[in-house]
Structure formats: C-alpha cells, structure tokens
Design a protein around this motif. Structure first.
Motif, PDB file in Angstrom:
ATOM      1  N   LEU A 198      -5.826 -11.135  -2.758  1.00  0.00           N
ATOM      2  CA  LEU A 198      -7.025 -10.385  -2.407  1.00  0.00           C
ATOM      3  C   LEU A 198      -8.104 -10.591  -3.470  1.00  0.00           C
ATOM      4  N   ALA A 199      -9.327 -10.853  -3.024  1.00  0.00           N
ATOM      5  CA  ALA A 199     -10.459 -11.005  -3.939  1.00  0.00           C
ATOM      6  C   ALA A 199     -10.893  -9.631  -4.448  1.00  0.00           C
ATOM      7  N   ASP A 200     -11.689  -9.627  -5.513  1.00  0.00           N
ATOM      8  CA  ASP A 200     -12.132  -8.367  -6.110  1.00  0.00           C
ATOM      9  C   ASP A 200     -12.860  -7.488  -5.102  1.00  0.00           C
ATOM     10  N   GLU A 233     -12.442  -7.381  -1.923  1.00  0.00           N
ATOM     11  CA  GLU A 233     -11.459  -6.828  -0.992  1.00  0.00           C
ATOM     12  C   GLU A 233     -10.703  -5.682  -1.639  1.00  0.00           C
ATOM     13  N   LEU A 234     -10.381  -5.810  -2.921  1.00  0.00           N
ATOM     14  CA  LEU A 234      -9.702  -4.728  -3.634  1.00  0.00           C
ATOM     15  C   LEU A 234     -10.604  -3.504  -3.744  1.00  0.00           C
ATOM     16  N   ASP A 235     -11.901  -3.735  -3.956  1.00  0.00           N
ATOM     17  CA  ASP A 235     -12.854  -2.621  -4.019  1.00  0.00           C
ATOM     18  C   ASP A 235     -12.826  -1.819  -2.723  1.00  0.00           C
ATOM     19  N   GLY A 236     -12.913  -2.538  -1.601  1.00  0.00           N
ATOM     20  CA  GLY A 236     -12.925  -1.862  -0.307  1.00  0.00           C
ATOM     21  C   GLY A 236     -11.617  -1.169  -0.013  1.00  0.00           C
ATOM     22  N   MET A 237     -10.520  -1.827  -0.350  1.00  0.00           N
ATOM     23  CA  MET A 237      -9.214  -1.241  -0.092  1.00  0.00           C
ATOM     24  C   MET A 237      -9.010   0.028  -0.914  1.00  0.00           C
ATOM     25  N   ALA A 238      -9.405  -0.008  -2.182  1.00  0.00           N
ATOM     26  CA  ALA A 238      -9.256   1.176  -3.029  1.00  0.00           C
ATOM     27  C   ALA A 238     -10.054   2.347  -2.481  1.00  0.00           C
ATOM     28  N   GLU A 239     -11.256   2.062  -2.001  1.00  0.00           N
ATOM     29  CA  GLU A 239     -12.093   3.113  -1.417  1.00  0.00           C
ATOM     30  C   GLU A 239     -11.411   3.748  -0.204  1.00  0.00           C
ATOM     31  N   VAL A 240     -10.837   2.917   0.649  1.00  0.00           N
ATOM     32  CA  VAL A 240     -10.142   3.413   1.832  1.00  0.00           C
ATOM     33  C   VAL A 240      -8.933   4.254   1.429  1.00  0.00           C
ATOM     34  N   LEU A 241      -8.159   3.765   0.474  1.00  0.00           N
ATOM     35  CA  LEU A 241      -6.942   4.466   0.084  1.00  0.00           C
ATOM     36  C   LEU A 241      -7.244   5.818  -0.543  1.00  0.00           C
ATOM     37  N   LEU A 242      -8.269   5.867  -1.378  1.00  0.00           N
ATOM     38  CA  LEU A 242      -8.638   7.145  -1.993  1.00  0.00           C
ATOM     39  C   LEU A 242      -9.114   8.144  -0.952  1.00  0.00           C
ATOM     40  N   ALA A 243      -9.856   7.667   0.029  1.00  0.00           N
ATOM     41  CA  ALA A 243     -10.360   8.555   1.073  1.00  0.00           C
ATOM     42  C   ALA A 243      -9.253   9.016   2.017  1.00  0.00           C
ATOM     43  N   SER A 244      -8.220   8.177   2.186  1.00  0.00           N
ATOM     44  CA  SER A 244      -7.180   8.473   3.176  1.00  0.00           C
ATOM     45  C   SER A 244      -6.177   9.514   2.714  1.00  0.00           C
ATOM     46  N   GLY A 245      -6.007   9.662   1.402  1.00  0.00           N
ATOM     47  CA  GLY A 245      -4.983  10.563   0.899  1.00  0.00           C
ATOM     48  C   GLY A 245      -3.591   9.983   0.951  1.00  0.00           C
ATOM     49  N   ILE A 246      -3.474   8.661   1.018  1.00  0.00           N
ATOM     50  CA  ILE A 246      -2.153   8.025   1.021  1.00  0.00           C
ATOM     51  C   ILE A 246      -1.448   8.322  -0.293  1.00  0.00           C
ATOM     52  N   ASP A 247      -0.108   8.300  -0.284  1.00  0.00           N
ATOM     53  CA  ASP A 247       0.661   8.737  -1.445  1.00  0.00           C
ATOM     54  C   ASP A 247       0.886   7.658  -2.491  1.00  0.00           C
ATOM     55  N   GLY A 248       0.981   6.395  -2.067  1.00  0.00           N
ATOM     56  CA  GLY A 248       1.293   5.355  -3.033  1.00  0.00           C
ATOM     57  C   GLY A 248       0.944   3.975  -2.520  1.00  0.00           C
TER      58      GLY A 248
END
Length: 340
Positions: free
Chosen positions: A220-222, A224-239
């Motif tokens: 994953l490019a930087d 893509e990681l930026d977008g993924m991190a944003e989604v994960l933080l907003a989603s409330g996923i555990d890990g």
C-alpha cells in the motif's frame, strides 16, 4: 527435534510437507509426546483489544484453515491461534502446485486461493476441540462472489464464527482471490467496514462482545495508508493486522522466484514492518496492531513490538525454524521489555 525432521520435510513438495507436519503434530499431541516437540515459554501476559493473552506470540492464519489441528497447535506454546481463512461455502482453491519454498531467501510463495471446507466444517471442528486459549477466526469470501456482494459472505461467516471465536479477522488482503484487494479502496472500505461493524454490534447486543480486526496488505502506498487509517479510526474497529503476503519480488531470484502468488517469509519483513510503523503513527495508538510478516528470529518479533505492535504472529518462519521460534520470540520480547 525439528532439525532432524526438516530435511525429510524439505524432500517433499511444500504443500505435502505442510499436511505431513500437521498430521505429525496431531499424532504427537494425542500420544502425549509434545514435550519432545516444543517447550512452551513462561507466561508474558499482554492485554489487547479487550483480551488477555498469555504471551504476545501467535500463529497467523493459513496454517490451519479448517480448525482441524487446534489442539496440537495450542500445545506448542503460542499465546493465541488464528485459524482460517474460511469462506461460506467449501472451495478447492487454485490448482496444484500452489505453494513453493525458496530456501535461499527463507521465503514461501503461495497461491492457495482460500482452499477450505467452508464455515460449517470449521464450526464443527472448533466445537470438537479441547483448546481453551485465545482463538481468532479469519474470514473471507468465496471466489465466485462478486465484490458488490462480498459483505454478505463476510457477514455470514462473522455470524457463524461469533459464538466460538475470541476475535474475528476480516481478510481483504490476500492476493490470491481475484479482486479481493479492491475492497481496500478507501470509499469501498468505508461502506464495507461500516456494514460489518453494524453486524458486530448487533451480535454483541445479544451477549459478549467480540473484537473485529482487519488484515491489510503490505503493498500500500502512503496515500492509501492515509485513507485507510482515516476509515479505521472513524469505524471504531478493534484492531489491524499488518500485514498479509506481498506481490513484490524485489530482491528475489532463483527457482520459483517468479511464481504467481503471495510472498511471505524473510523478504517480507522490511515492507510489512514499514506498513506497521506507518499505521501505528497514523492511528496514534488508538487501535491495537498485530505485526506479522517475515519474522524468522526473536529480534525481529521484538522489532515489530517496538514499531507499534501489541502482538505478533508467525507462519513462514516456522517452516524454516520450527517450533523453537515461538519461545525465542517470547523471550526476546521479554528481554527488550514487556509490551503490556
């Protein structure tokens, strides 16, 4: 003992050796001979995503796809075991040969293709097991399920695995199911994870809550990681599990080097750890991370912890080092400081 068995196993093709190893471990466990196979490490407790782990070194998904060998694997000293990837319906996976060792690189290439007996068979196997440790169940989609309906496959597996799992891992990062990694696209991921989180909370409302983790790719490019991190933080996923296998062949040569599939083992360590470190920085410690990819010695397990992981997982390193790698990793993490 593994040093004696390894030449015999390496004389077999990789997938046959895989099956032979699991069969032999089962025989040893049923015959009370596991003390000759591995010495479980002293406890090194870790608390992550609401679960207490006896030590931070676990088994990655892929070794025991159907949960046929949980008891034997549990006797090796892992702090937790992850089984799967499992799909709603049984599927044979890709044609053989589909797994290749690259001994010069301490690497493995596989294109198994989520071969498994289906979620119902896995549930039966887990129900028969006597293992009472931390158990993760890794879920995926059938290869003929289009991505627009992929969430239905994951939801079905989530619901069926829920009563038996300590945690659930959502695998959208295998390179061996066509189009699967497209689910990591930011907007697709936002909808996909949102629907699964709704299912998770609905299931939690009927009893004990189970953590849900997402396993991501190392390629994953930087941005893509930026977008993924944003989604994960907003989603409330555990890990988050960083990472799956890579499609890169950088620095790899020799026999089987250009076989299609995901590359794991020593060459994966740097890229997987870079993604781990990057996700840790982006997530700011708000979501626990499991580090997996390329661990072939204890110092590398400790490096994953230092990069931001709460836990680590092994798989391909076990092919080359055997069960002694588990204790070595626990002890090096202990020596460098308890991650808890």
């Amino acid at each position: 003992m593994y040093s004696f068995a390894r030449p015999l196993l390496f004389a077999l093709d990789a997938e046959t050796a895989h099956r032979a190893t699991l069969y032999a471990l089962g025989v040893a466990e049923r015959s009370n001979l596991m003390k000759y196979v591995a010495q479980p490490p002293a406890p090194l407790p870790v608390h992550a995503f609401g679960i207490d782990f006896p030590n931070p070194v676990g088994l990655a998904a892929g070794l025991d796809k159907n949960g046929d060998h949980i008891d034997a694997l549990g006797a090796l000293g892992f702090g937790f075991i992850e089984i799967g990837t499992v799909t709603p319906r049984p599927q044979e996976g890709n044609p053989r040969p589909r797994m290749f060792r690259l001994p010069a690189h301490e690497a493995v290439i596989n294109r198994m293709g989520f071969n498994n007996d289906g979620i119902d068979a896995l549930v039966r196997n887990v129900g028969k097991s006597t293992y009472r440790g931390v158990l993760g169940i890794n879920i995926g989609k059938n290869k003929d399920t289009p991505n627009e309906r992929a969430v239905d496959d994951y939801r079905l597996c989530l619901e069926r695995a829920w009563p038996l799992a300590s945690y659930i891992t959502v695998n959208i990062s295998s390179p061996n199911t066509r189009g699967l990694r497209d689910l990591q696209d930011e907007e697709t991921l936002r909808r996909f994870i949102g629907e699964l989180r709704e299912t998770q909370e609905r299931l939690a409302s009927t009893g004990k809550r189970k953590p849900m983790l997402l396993k991501i790719a190392p390629d994953l490019a930087d941005a893509e990681l930026d977008g993924m991190a944003e989604v994960l933080l907003a989603s409330g996923i555990d890990g988050v599990i960083c990472t799956n296998t890579t499609v890169s062949r950088e620095g790899i040569d020799g026999e089987h080097a250009q076989e299609a599939g995901g590359l794991s083992g020593a060459p994966l360590f740097t890229s997987s750890t870079t993604v781990l470190r990057g996700m840790h920085e982006r997530l700011g410690g708000r979501i626990a991370i499991v580090g997996v990819g390329g661990i072939t010695e204890g110092a590398q397990a400790a490096e994953k912890i230092a990069a931001g992981a709460s836990l680590v997982q092994l798989y391909s390193g076990m092919v080359y080092r055997g069960p002694s790698l588990i204790g070595e990793c626990v002890e090096e993490i202990r020596r460098q400081g308890n991650p808890a």
